[in-house]
Write a protein that holds these residues in place. Structure first.
Motif, PDB file in Angstrom:
ATOM      1  N   ILE B  46       3.612   6.985   0.594  1.00 49.85           N
ATOM      2  CA  ILE B  46       2.821   5.807   0.240  1.00 49.85           C
ATOM      3  C   ILE B  46       1.392   6.054   0.701  1.00 49.85           C
ATOM      4  N   VAL B  59       9.745  -0.977  -1.849  1.00 50.95           N
ATOM      5  CA  VAL B  59       8.495  -0.253  -1.612  1.00 50.95           C
ATOM      6  C   VAL B  59       7.594  -1.097  -0.714  1.00 50.95           C
ATOM      7  N   ILE B  92       2.937   3.823  -9.260  1.00 51.98           N
ATOM      8  CA  ILE B  92       3.888   4.841  -8.847  1.00 51.98           C
ATOM      9  C   ILE B  92       3.727   6.043  -9.778  1.00 51.98           C
ATOM     10  N   SER B 101       5.822  -4.281  -5.987  1.00 48.25           N
ATOM     11  CA  SER B 101       6.424  -3.445  -4.950  1.00 48.25           C
ATOM     12  C   SER B 101       7.591  -4.154  -4.245  1.00 48.25           C
ATOM     13  N   THR B 104      10.765  -3.354  -6.333  1.00 46.52           N
ATOM     14  CA  THR B 104      10.988  -1.937  -6.647  1.00 46.52           C
ATOM     15  C   THR B 104      11.587  -1.223  -5.437  1.00 46.52           C
ATOM     16  N   MET B 110       9.267   9.551  -4.191  1.00 46.00           N
ATOM     17  CA  MET B 110       8.370   8.627  -4.887  1.00 46.00           C
ATOM     18  C   MET B 110       6.966   8.705  -4.287  1.00 46.00           C
ATOM     19  N   GLN B 111       5.946   8.632  -5.177  1.00 49.87           N
ATOM     20  CA  GLN B 111       4.565   8.630  -4.685  1.00 49.87           C
ATOM     21  C   GLN B 111       3.909   7.311  -5.084  1.00 49.87           C
ATOM     22  N   VAL B 112       3.554   6.536  -4.090  1.00 46.59           N
ATOM     23  CA  VAL B 112       3.073   5.172  -4.331  1.00 46.59           C
ATOM     24  C   VAL B 112       1.605   5.056  -3.938  1.00 46.59           C
TER      25      VAL B 112
END
Lengths: 75, 973
Positions: B46, B59, B92, B101, B104, B110-112
């Motif tokens: 994140i 998230v 994302i 978020s 989710t 995952m890249q947030v």
């Protein structure tokens, strides 16, 4: 005429005797009732109910009387 | 207060760069969505930071754990994610658009991105729309300084509202001020649904809903049976305040904040109402409590509260508080205000005089289940050491003494076996003679949460309590038992389990005494206990009972919760043992989700029992007749302790009438109102020469007192309470004692005046002595309480952090002991003269004798005790709703107004005892439990007839009370 206090003591003792009825084994029940009195009753309550038993005792259930016999024998 | 979470953590070692330690959950922070429990960890990135959290976490929460704070409005970590405000949108990598978020879940790798120009623009646009229909009165708004909408507007950098305010809007929506404690101002509502969801998910009442669609959407309290809109007060709302706490704006706002402004500091303490023992933040301004907010870190309540704990604290500063000690020579004299020293000396002299004239045993005392452990410990110590006898008792005598007796006899410890939270693991919940949604509301809400998740429910109660059928709750079995037949019922349950092959043989072989089990098995298999035979006694259909027994015994985790409907009977102790038999027989002991759980009535009734209030037991349930027990106390106390048990409360009354008991020290307990057979109690009180009452108000008992020592409310002292889960919680002083002394200080002064020296500087020193002498408290200290938040006893070298679940591997008596529980019918039964059975209980808004709650706005919900009666019984007697009805038993008579309800079964009537003038206990009798003398409040044979005037007792009460009121006024002049 018995005092209210004594009437209550008799009622309490008989109630204990009625509830600790071990499948018809009166002797064992009396031991348990005596044990209960020793463990939970104040000295004055024991003295009062024994005095009643020795002077009259008519309203006491047989198991109650046997329990008091055990108490008297142990004091 | 910070309490570590075992499950989820953010490990800075795995983070991209060094940051502060986030391994502990900070309960003052809102993480947006609830904690998710899972064995699986997921690692994601994140804003370029690597973060590991449990699978299923949102998230939003993952970011919040790493102190990346995404703006939000509709999310709160005590509610399921809703995704309606769109304020928490993120980007994302590899996904289209901007998902919320909060809704989710995290995924591996995952890249947030939580902040960039595009996201910022969208958030500002959303906020702009919100503000275009929101009054801009921030400076004069009650939530100024505590407004999430304002904070988020600031966070997103909103600078202008392009739409203007002239369009259609809600700014003139009408305010609802019907609730005495909070107001509802829909003009400020952003329709985030947090209040609606809090009412559903946290409280479980479903009183609120969102009405309408789109622009017309509004929070609604529903409609009444005639189709008219409810206001908050007339709706199903139980005023728990969860909605107020959830509201991010000032739409739902405490009236105390509206009137007084925002609090400036807060102190964590423990509620002084029921045995749930909720942890609260007392939010203060100076010495004034502005509001009580349940603490998310409180293990018993986890951020929830009821109408009493959150709102009904005003009694503490009520004008009726007595803050000056008073004395008088007899009860037909006016009170005289004196100094503390004069009052203490007066009491000590009279007690000493009585003892020299009538003997050492002619006085005694009653400890309080509302005071702290430390205070209770001191009162019983004063009685045993300074009075020199064991004439100490406590109000548990009249509520849960059979629990102490019955659980000690079978499981070896006089306490419930579980944590409240354990109910979330239960598959079947059996509630016997308890009404948790009224009497233990916060636990009731937790139970309802589990029931909505699908657990089965068996309710055993003569009345149709709310739990039987309420929003999204329906009991699988409601066994409408006839009052007074509990033991016949519990034996029938055990009979089915024993004869249908439902016994847990492994558990019985490994964990129970075989001889006791065999005796019990032979007893219980007898046909006289079969549901078919007992049906005539209990009134419970045999097939339904069989099905209930099969349900309880057939699941993995069966939990029993019970209340005073179990204990307050002539066979209360037998019933408690019968319940323990059921748990032993089915192996429902020693893990989460099961157990035998007494719901304790008063805040510290568990503690008062633990602290040696009973005449036969020293602190920690150590019998007074055992020499080794006495010797340890004698050594520390430097005094000889009487080896004989003392008098219990009802025995004290009998002895008083008989003339051998002359003096009583009564702390925080109103026996003249709460104990049965009021006229007998009054006669006993009148017969005594010196009654010392220590209380915050001139209660009913104080009207018979000679010395009044002003007490301190829970807000005015330090100490600990122990709740129904054996949880020791800190009580912290938030304001100085109004009368100058906390209760423990007054007890110390009295002891010193009696010649037995006590010299504690702080309650923590008293706890140190308790820990020294009480094995189950050996590891308890104020330092450890600060560190852990709360501790469930036993806390000792084996269990240094306390014991959430009891009897994991063995029992304190080694093996569990089945008890033979023969049904013995009560002598109190319906007759031609008294054809109805009266049972008594509590209601949500009032507490016990009502001394506290009657002095708050809780009166709005219940300003009189009514007689609940079934329509058939009412019709037979020509009784209409609200008619005055005379209720007579062999003990006495009183008059109440009728409430006709099908929640009663025919032949059974019900009332509460919250108002002294009701005289509910004038009617109850001196029948009591065979083992402990706990009164049989739940069974009184009565007749009810329509009348026009109050009863003779009520007329006498009114005259007496008026006279005593005048005596008090004279003292104040």
């Amino acid at each position: 005429m018995l005092s209210l206090k004594l009437q209550n003591l008799i009622k309490m003792l008989n109630q204990i005797a009625a509830n600790i009825c071990l499948a018809g084994d009166e002797q064992q029940a009396a031991v348990e009732v005596a044990h209960h009195i020793v463990a939970f009753w104040a000295k004055s309550m024991k003295v009062d109910v024994i005095e009643y038993y020795q002077s009259d005792g008519e309203q006491l259930l047989p198991v109650s009387k046997q329990a008091l016999d055990i108490l008297i024998a142990n004091t | 207060m910070k309490v570590s979470s075992m499950v989820e953590y953010f490990d800075p070692a795995t983070a991209g760069f060094g940051k502060a330690d986030f391994s502990k959950v900070d309960f003052s922070k809102d993480y947006g969505t609830p904690e998710v429990i899972s064995d699986k960890q997921v690692t994601l990135e994140i804003d370029g930071m690597s973060i590991s959290v449990t699978a299923g976490t949102s998230v939003f929460r993952a970011a919040a754990l790493a102190d990346i704070n995404i703006p939000k409005l509709c999310a709160s970590d005590n509610l399921q994610a809703f995704g309606s405000c769109r304020m928490c949108v993120v980007e994302i990598a590899g996904r289209r658009g901007m998902p919320a978020s909060c809704t989710t879940p995290v995924e591996e790798g995952m890249q947030v991105t939580t902040q960039n120009g595009k996201i910022a623009k969208l958030r500002r646009n959303i906020m702009e729309l919100y503000i275009s229909d929101h009054p801009l009165d921030c400076l004069t708004c009650p939530s100024n300084g505590d407004c999430e909408l304002q904070d988020v507007a600031g966070a997103v950098g909103l600078r202008e509202v392009r739409y203007g305010f002239s369009g259609e809007n809600h700014l003139t929506a009408e305010q609802d001020s019907s609730n005495p404690y909070f107001s509802f101002d829909p003009s400020k509502c952003i329709v985030c649904s947090r209040c609606v969801r809090a009412c559903e998910e946290v409280q479980g009442t479903f009183a609120l809903t969102i009405d309408g669609r789109g622009f017309d959407s509004k929070v609604s309290t529903g409609i009444d049976s005639a189709g008219n809109d409810n206001d908050f007060l007339s709706s199903d709302c139980v005023s728990c305040g969860a909605c107020v706490q959830a509201c991010p704006t000032s739409t739902l706002m405490e009236k105390s904040v509206i009137e007084q402004g925002q609090p400036e500091h807060s102190i964590i303490t423990t509620c002084a109402y029921c045995g749930v023992g909720c942890t609260f933040e007392a939010q203060m301004r100076g010495n004034e409590v502005i509001r009580m907010v349940p603490s998310k870190g409180g293990e018993a309540n986890q951020g929830h509260s009821c109408v009493k704990g959150r709102f009904a604290f005003g009694y503490a500063t009520h004008e009726d508080r007595i803050t000056t000690p008073m004395i008088r020579h007899s009860i037909d004299q006016p009170w005289q205000q004196v100094s503390w020293q004069q009052a203490i000396d007066f009491a000590a002299t009279r007690f000493k005089d009585i003892q020299s004239e009538h003997g050492k045993d002619s006085i005694g005392g009653i400890t309080s289940s509302r005071c702290t452990n430390e205070e209770t410990y001191l009162v019983q110590k004063l009685i045993r050491a300074a009075f020199g006898n064991n004439n100490t008792d406590t109000c548990a005598r009249v509520c849960h003494s059979p629990t102490g007796y019955g659980l000690k006899a079978t499981l070896g410890e006089s306490a419930g076996t579980q944590t409240f939270e354990s109910v979330l693991q239960s598959d079947v919940i059996m509630v016997i003679g308890a009404n948790p949604t009224d009497a233990h509301p916060v636990f009731g809400s937790l139970m309802k949460k589990r029931l909505r998740q699908g657990a089965k429910l068996i309710v055993v109660d003569p009345r149709q309590i709310d739990l039987v059928k309420s929003a999204h709750i329906q009991a699988d079995h409601h066994l409408k038992i006839r009052p007074g037949t509990n033991v016949a019922f519990v034996n029938a349950m055990a009979h089915v389990i024993a004869t249908e092959g439902l016994l847990d043989q492994d558990f019985i072989e490994q964990r129970c005494q075989q001889q006791a089990f065999n005796t019990w098995l032979e007893f219980i298999k007898n046909e006289r206990h079969s549901p078919e035979t007992t049906s005539d006694i209990t009134g419970i259909d045999a097939i339904e009972l069989r099905n209930a027994a099969r349900l309880y015994a057939g699941v993995k985790n069966g939990a029993i919760f019970y209340g005073l409907g179990v204990t307050e009977h002539s066979q209360g102790s037998s019933m408690v043992m019968g319940i323990a038999n059921l748990a032993l027989a089915t192996g429902n002991i020693g893990r989460e989700g099961v157990g035998v759980n007494p719901l304790r009535g008063q805040n510290n009734v568990q503690g008062s029992c633990d602290m040696g209030s009973f005449p036969h037991e020293l602190p920690g349930y150590q019998h007074v007749s055992v020499k080794a027990n006495r010797e340890r106390f004698e050594q520390v106390w430097q005094v000889k302790i009487d080896a004989e048990p003392g008098l219990r409360i009802p025995n004290m009354f009998d002895a008083a009438i008989d003339g051998s008991f002359k003096g009583l020290y009564c702390q925080g307990e109103d026996i003249a109102q709460s104990d049965p057979n009021t006229q007998h109690v009054q006669a006993a009180l009148k017969a005594m020469d010196c009654i010392v009452v220590q209380d915050i108000f001139l209660n009913e008992t104080a009207k018979y007192a000679h010395v009044f020592l002003p007490g301190a409310s829970f807000l005015e002292k330090d100490g600990t309470f122990t709740n129904a889960e054996r949880r020791i919680n800190r009580v912290r002083q938030v304001m100085p004692p109004l009368a100058g002394m906390a209760d423990w200080q007054a007890t110390m002064a009295l002891s010193n005046a009696l010649g037995y020296e006590m010299n504690y500087q702080h309650p923590s020193e008293i706890m140190a002595e308790i820990a020294e002498l009480t094995p189950s408290f050996a590891g308890v200290s104020y330092e450890k309480l600060e560190q852990l938040g709360s501790i469930q006893w036993p806390c000792n070298e084996h269990m240094p952090n306390g014991t959430p679940t009891m009897h994991l591997h063995d029992f304190p008596i080694g093996l569990g002991k089945f008890a033979v529980t023969e049904f013995v019918a009560t002598t109190e039964r319906a007759s031609r003269k008294y054809p109805l059975l009266l049972t008594t209980g509590r209601i949500l808004s009032q507490y016990n004798v009502g001394a506290q709650t009657r002095r708050t706005d809780n009166q709005h919900w219940h300003d009189e005790d009514r007689l609940d009666i079934h329509p058939n019984d009412a019709e037979q007697r020509g009784i209409n709703e609200s008619d005055w009805v005379g209720i007579a038993s062999r003990a006495g008579e009183t008059v109440l107004r009728a409430h006709i309800t099908e929640k009663m079964q025919p032949g059974v009537v019900y009332t509460t005892f919250h108002h002294p003038e009701s005289g509910a206990n004038v009617v109850t009798t001196d029948n009591s439990d065979w083992a402990t003398n706990c009164p049989e409040y739940k069974v009184t044979a009565v007749e009810a007839i329509k009348v026009k005037t109050p009863s003779n007792w009520q007329q006498r009460y009114q005259e007496f009370s008026q006279k005593q009121g005048e005596y008090l006024q004279k003292a104040k002049r």
